[in-house]
Design an enzyme around this catalytic site. Structure first.
Site, PDB file in Angstrom:
ATOM      1  N   HIS A 147       0.854  -1.200   0.000  1.00 25.97           N
ATOM      2  CA  HIS A 147       0.000   0.000   0.000  1.00 25.97           C
ATOM      3  C   HIS A 147       0.885   1.242   0.000  1.00 25.97           C
ATOM      4  O   HIS A 147       1.959   1.246   0.604  1.00 25.97           O
ATOM      5  CB  HIS A 147      -0.893   0.019   1.255  1.00 25.97           C
ATOM      6  CG  HIS A 147      -2.069   0.922   1.123  1.00 25.97           C
ATOM      7  ND1 HIS A 147      -1.972   2.269   1.350  1.00 25.97           N
ATOM      8  CD2 HIS A 147      -3.341   0.679   0.743  1.00 25.97           C
ATOM      9  CE1 HIS A 147      -3.156   2.821   1.143  1.00 25.97           C
ATOM     10  NE2 HIS A 147      -4.005   1.879   0.767  1.00 25.97           N
ATOM     11  N   ASP A 167      -7.894  -5.465   0.175  1.00 27.37           N
ATOM     12  CA  ASP A 167      -8.383  -6.345  -0.903  1.00 27.37           C
ATOM     13  C   ASP A 167      -7.979  -7.800  -0.743  1.00 27.37           C
ATOM     14  O   ASP A 167      -8.384  -8.646  -1.537  1.00 27.37           O
ATOM     15  CB  ASP A 167      -7.846  -5.815  -2.254  1.00 27.37           C
ATOM     16  CG  ASP A 167      -8.431  -4.452  -2.568  1.00 27.37           C
ATOM     17  OD1 ASP A 167      -7.658  -3.520  -2.854  1.00 27.37           O
ATOM     18  OD2 ASP A 167      -9.657  -4.322  -2.483  1.00 27.37           O
TER      19      ASP A 167
HETATM   20  C1  SDX Z   1      -6.359  -0.025  -2.784  1.00 27.04           C
HETATM   21  O1  SDX Z   1      -4.631   4.506  -2.043  1.00 27.04           O
HETATM   22  C2  SDX Z   1      -5.505   3.868  -1.388  1.00 27.04           C
HETATM   23  O2  SDX Z   1      -5.835   4.212  -0.282  1.00 27.04           O
HETATM   24  C3  SDX Z   1      -6.113   2.679  -2.112  1.00 27.04           C
HETATM   25  C4  SDX Z   1      -7.075   1.844  -1.294  1.00 27.04           C
HETATM   26  C5  SDX Z   1      -8.346   2.592  -0.974  1.00 27.04           C
HETATM   27  O3  SDX Z   1      -9.029   2.217  -0.009  1.00 27.04           O
HETATM   28  O4  SDX Z   1      -8.712   3.501  -1.759  1.00 27.04           O
HETATM   29  O5  SDX Z   1      -6.455   1.431  -0.096  1.00 27.04           O
HETATM   30  C6  SDX Z   1      -7.501   0.597  -2.062  1.00 27.04           C
HETATM   31  O6  SDX Z   1      -6.140   0.306  -3.921  1.00 27.04           O
HETATM   32  C7  SDX Z   1      -5.481  -1.011  -2.051  1.00 27.04           C
HETATM   33  C8  SDX Z   1      -4.259  -1.483  -2.933  1.00 27.04           C
HETATM   34  C9  SDX Z   1      -4.757  -2.593  -3.843  1.00 27.04           C
HETATM   35  N1  SDX Z   1      -3.718  -2.962  -4.837  1.00 27.04           N
HETATM   36  C10 SDX Z   1      -3.052  -4.123  -4.739  1.00 27.04           C
HETATM   37  O7  SDX Z   1      -3.191  -4.930  -3.823  1.00 27.04           O
HETATM   38  C11 SDX Z   1      -2.143  -4.390  -5.931  1.00 27.04           C
HETATM   39  C12 SDX Z   1      -0.802  -4.931  -5.438  1.00 27.04           C
HETATM   40  N2  SDX Z   1      -0.128  -3.833  -4.732  1.00 27.04           N
HETATM   41  C13 SDX Z   1       0.844  -3.050  -5.465  1.00 27.04           C
HETATM   42  O8  SDX Z   1       0.597  -2.906  -6.825  1.00 27.04           O
HETATM   43  C14 SDX Z   1       1.309  -1.814  -4.702  1.00 27.04           C
HETATM   44  O9  SDX Z   1       1.597  -2.207  -3.441  1.00 27.04           O
HETATM   45  C15 SDX Z   1       0.400  -0.589  -4.636  1.00 27.04           C
HETATM   46  C16 SDX Z   1      -0.078  -0.156  -5.993  1.00 27.04           C
HETATM   47  C17 SDX Z   1      -0.802  -0.879  -3.781  1.00 27.04           C
HETATM   48  C18 SDX Z   1       1.194   0.533  -3.996  1.00 27.04           C
HETATM   49  O10 SDX Z   1       2.182   0.876  -4.903  1.00 27.04           O
HETATM   50  P1  SDX Z   1       3.283   2.003  -4.537  1.00 27.04           P
HETATM   51  O11 SDX Z   1       2.969   2.702  -3.282  1.00 27.04           O
HETATM   52  O12 SDX Z   1       3.478   2.828  -5.758  1.00 27.04           O
HETATM   53  O13 SDX Z   1       4.547   1.156  -4.196  1.00 27.04           O
HETATM   54  P2  SDX Z   1       5.586   0.665  -5.258  1.00 27.04           P
HETATM   55  O14 SDX Z   1       4.866   0.090  -6.436  1.00 27.04           O
HETATM   56  O15 SDX Z   1       6.581   1.751  -5.488  1.00 27.04           O
HETATM   57  O16 SDX Z   1       6.270  -0.547  -4.472  1.00 27.04           O
HETATM   58  C19 SDX Z   1       7.321  -0.289  -3.573  1.00 27.04           C
HETATM   59  C20 SDX Z   1       8.183  -1.540  -3.698  1.00 27.04           C
HETATM   60  C21 SDX Z   1       8.538  -1.867  -5.152  1.00 27.04           C
HETATM   61  O17 SDX Z   1       9.787  -2.532  -5.137  1.00 27.04           O
HETATM   62  P3  SDX Z   1      11.104  -1.618  -5.539  1.00 27.04           P
HETATM   63  O18 SDX Z   1      10.844  -1.061  -6.904  1.00 27.04           O
HETATM   64  O19 SDX Z   1      11.178  -0.539  -4.461  1.00 27.04           O
HETATM   65  O20 SDX Z   1      12.236  -2.618  -5.483  1.00 27.04           O
HETATM   66  O21 SDX Z   1       7.469  -2.681  -3.202  1.00 27.04           O
HETATM   67  C22 SDX Z   1       7.260  -3.609  -4.266  1.00 27.04           C
HETATM   68  C23 SDX Z   1       7.491  -2.872  -5.560  1.00 27.04           C
HETATM   69  O22 SDX Z   1       7.965  -3.761  -6.557  1.00 27.04           O
HETATM   70  N3  SDX Z   1       5.871  -4.050  -4.154  1.00 27.04           N
HETATM   71  C24 SDX Z   1       5.455  -5.303  -4.290  1.00 27.04           C
HETATM   72  C25 SDX Z   1       4.082  -5.263  -4.076  1.00 27.04           C
HETATM   73  N4  SDX Z   1       3.685  -4.008  -3.818  1.00 27.04           N
HETATM   74  C26 SDX Z   1       4.798  -3.252  -3.874  1.00 27.04           C
HETATM   75  N5  SDX Z   1       6.114  -6.438  -4.586  1.00 27.04           N
HETATM   76  C27 SDX Z   1       5.373  -7.561  -4.655  1.00 27.04           C
HETATM   77  N6  SDX Z   1       4.024  -7.617  -4.462  1.00 27.04           N
HETATM   78  C28 SDX Z   1       3.352  -6.482  -4.162  1.00 27.04           C
HETATM   79  N7  SDX Z   1       2.035  -6.521  -3.956  1.00 27.04           N
END
Ligand code: SDX
Length: 427
Positions: A304, A362
């Site tokens: 998140h 989720d």
């Molecule tokens: C919701 O914003 C909100 O409040 C949203 C929400 C709401 O109520 O409105 O809470 C609802 O959207 C919840 C999130 C649902 N999405 C997912 O579950 C999809 C999987 N999660 C990721 O795609 C990600 O964690 C996000 C999109 C939720 C957050 O992305 P960020 O904050 O942009 O973080 P990032 O992509 O920069 O990740 C940071 C690091 C990265 O690695 P590095 O590039 O630093 O090496 O963490 C890794 C990412 O690769 N990473 C993950 C991961 N999530 C982040 N690696 C593996 N699996 C994951 N799920």
């Protein structure tokens, strides 16, 4: 609070610091371009506050979520969704008198204009319900000319009540249409959430009694999803509203944004992922894929932007999953077992610990909705149903902001500089 000093080139600017009631201090950069001739650059808004708000606060490090100051776990346990709607919209928990006026006001607007039924029939039966909900919400503006003048507080209020009241009917009808069953009209003697389940699962051919356990669980899911600060879809609603677009169009824009798998679409993606993993012994393979930078796979329902601790909603959702599946006699549901084992393994893995990746709202929600009988295509529409009140509360706050102006971000331009046109024969 003393100003922030920004030095660059020959310039030194003093920028005001603003103090929140909770959360990080804010540097007010509204005059930065006028005084300094420079922009800031923050494409994902990771360090940018887009607005002032009094509605919802998240402490990502503590894993705390407050609606108008009240913690989400207490509201999920002690309140109910329409009371939470009142809280988000008007800022205080309602007295019994206020609640007894608010609830029937919503109940009386649950029906859709009969012409809307024909609108549904323009979609293919296999259209994703999210596409239908998005289209129907936008189309509502063509039916309610008496509530699209956003400068009139009366019309803002009636549009608010109409959208909260009708979104369950819109969502239920999208489900019915997708399975080829007749639309079921709302029943005003049912409470808000029971009415939704009734419109989804009853058929004209037989009696249907809403299971109070499922209704309570559904109501809790609505509360958990109601609002969440300036997430992508809420920011979309605010930006759409800043142009003066009518409220129905703004909420339709929020629905469209929520659809993405990185946002509200993650609940459907998370269940599909858990089903693809299938058994506990295959979890290590997927953990490895999630950590492999060359693999686009991510653990859906994990991570998140704000929470760097447990998403408090995920905790309540997990308890609810145990309770609902237990009461349904399917506590050994293989998908729930895989989810719990996956969470356990991931939270012990250095990659997830170092990146502070925890289950989010989720991760477990799809397991409950699946157990209730919803297809995964209905998970995000149910998220949109619940978030409609949050979008509206944020839209109303934005509209009533005295300094409100159209949102118009600038850019870091890296394209070609000025050049003259070249005739085709000279290219
Ligand atoms: C919701 O914003 C909100 O409040 C949203 C929400 C709401 O109520 O409105 O809470 C609802 O959207 C919840 C999130 C649902 N999405 C997912 O579950 C999809 C999987 N999660 C990721 O795609 C990600 O964690 C996000 C999109 C939720 C957050 O992305 P960020 O904050 O942009 O973080 P990032 O992509 O920069 O990740 C940071 C690091 C990265 O690695 P590095 O590039 O630093 O090496 O963490 C890794 C990412 O690769 N990473 C993950 C991961 N999530 C982040 N690696 C593996 N699996 C994951 N799920």
């Amino acid at each position: 609070m003393t100003d922030a000093t920004l030095k660059f080139g020959e310039k030194e600017l003093n920028l005001p610091m603003l103090s929140p009631t909770a959360g990080p201090d804010v540097i007010d950069i509204q005059k930065l371009y006028a005084q300094g001739g420079v922009f800031t650059y923050d494409p994902g808004f990771t360090s940018t506050a887009s607005c002032q708000s009094k509605i919802t606060f998240i402490d990502g490090n503590k894993g705390e979520l407050l609606y108008r100051g009240y913690p989400i776990d207490q509201l999920a346990e002690k309140s109910h969704f329409l009371e939470v709607c009142y809280l988000l919209l008007y800022g205080e928990l309602p007295t019994s008198e206020q609640l007894s006026e608010f609830v029937p006001r919503v109940t009386r607007h649950t029906m859709l204009h009969e012409q809307m039924a024909y609108f549904y029939r323009g979609f293919r039966r296999d259209a994703p319900p999210m596409a239908v909900v998005c289209g129907v919400m936008g189309a509502l503006s063509s039916f309610y000319h008496d509530s699209t003048d956003i400068t009139d507080p009366e019309q803002r209020e009636i549009a608010t009540v109409r959208m909260i009241a009708k979104i369950p009917t819109i969502t239920a009808w999208a489900y019915k249409y997708s399975i080829g069953q007749p639309f079921v009209y709302p029943k005003n003697e049912l409470d808000y959430t029971s009415n939704f389940l009734h419109m989804c699962f009853s058929v004209p051919a037989e009696k249907y009694a809403v299971d109070p356990i499922l209704s309570r669980a559904m109501d809790r899911i609505f509360t958990l999803h109601a609002d969440h600060e300036q997430n992508a879809s809420t920011s979309t609603v605010r930006l759409a509203g800043s142009s003066g677009a009518n409220p129905f169009a703004c909420i339709a824009a929020g629905v469209a944004c929520l659809w993405g798998p990185a946002h509200g679409g993650a609940n459907e993606a998370a269940l599909n992922m858990l089903r693809e993993i299938g058994t506990v012994d295959r979890i290590p393979e997927y953990i490895a894929r999630a950590k492999d930078k060359s693999d686009p796979f991510r653990l859906m329902g994990f991570g998140h932007r704000v929470y760097k601790n447990f998403d408090p909603r995920a905790k309540v959702m997990k308890e609810s999953a145990d309770e609902v599946l237990g009461l349904m006699g399917i506590e050994n549901n293989p998908t729930l077992q895989v989810a719990k084992e996956l969470e356990k393994i991931a939270l012990e893995d250095p990659y997830f610990i170092e990146k502070k990746l925890y289950p989010n709202v989720d991760f477990y929600s799809g397991i409950i909705l699946d157990a209730m009988g919803f297809p995964s295509s209905m998970f995000t529409p149910i998220f949109a149903l619940a978030r409609t009140v949050g979008w509206i509360a944020q839209w109303k706050e934005m509209i009533s902001e005295p300094t409100q102006k159209i949102g118009r971000p600038r850019q870091l331009y890296t394209g070609p500089t000025y050049r003259d046109y070249v005739d085709v024969e000279n290219r």
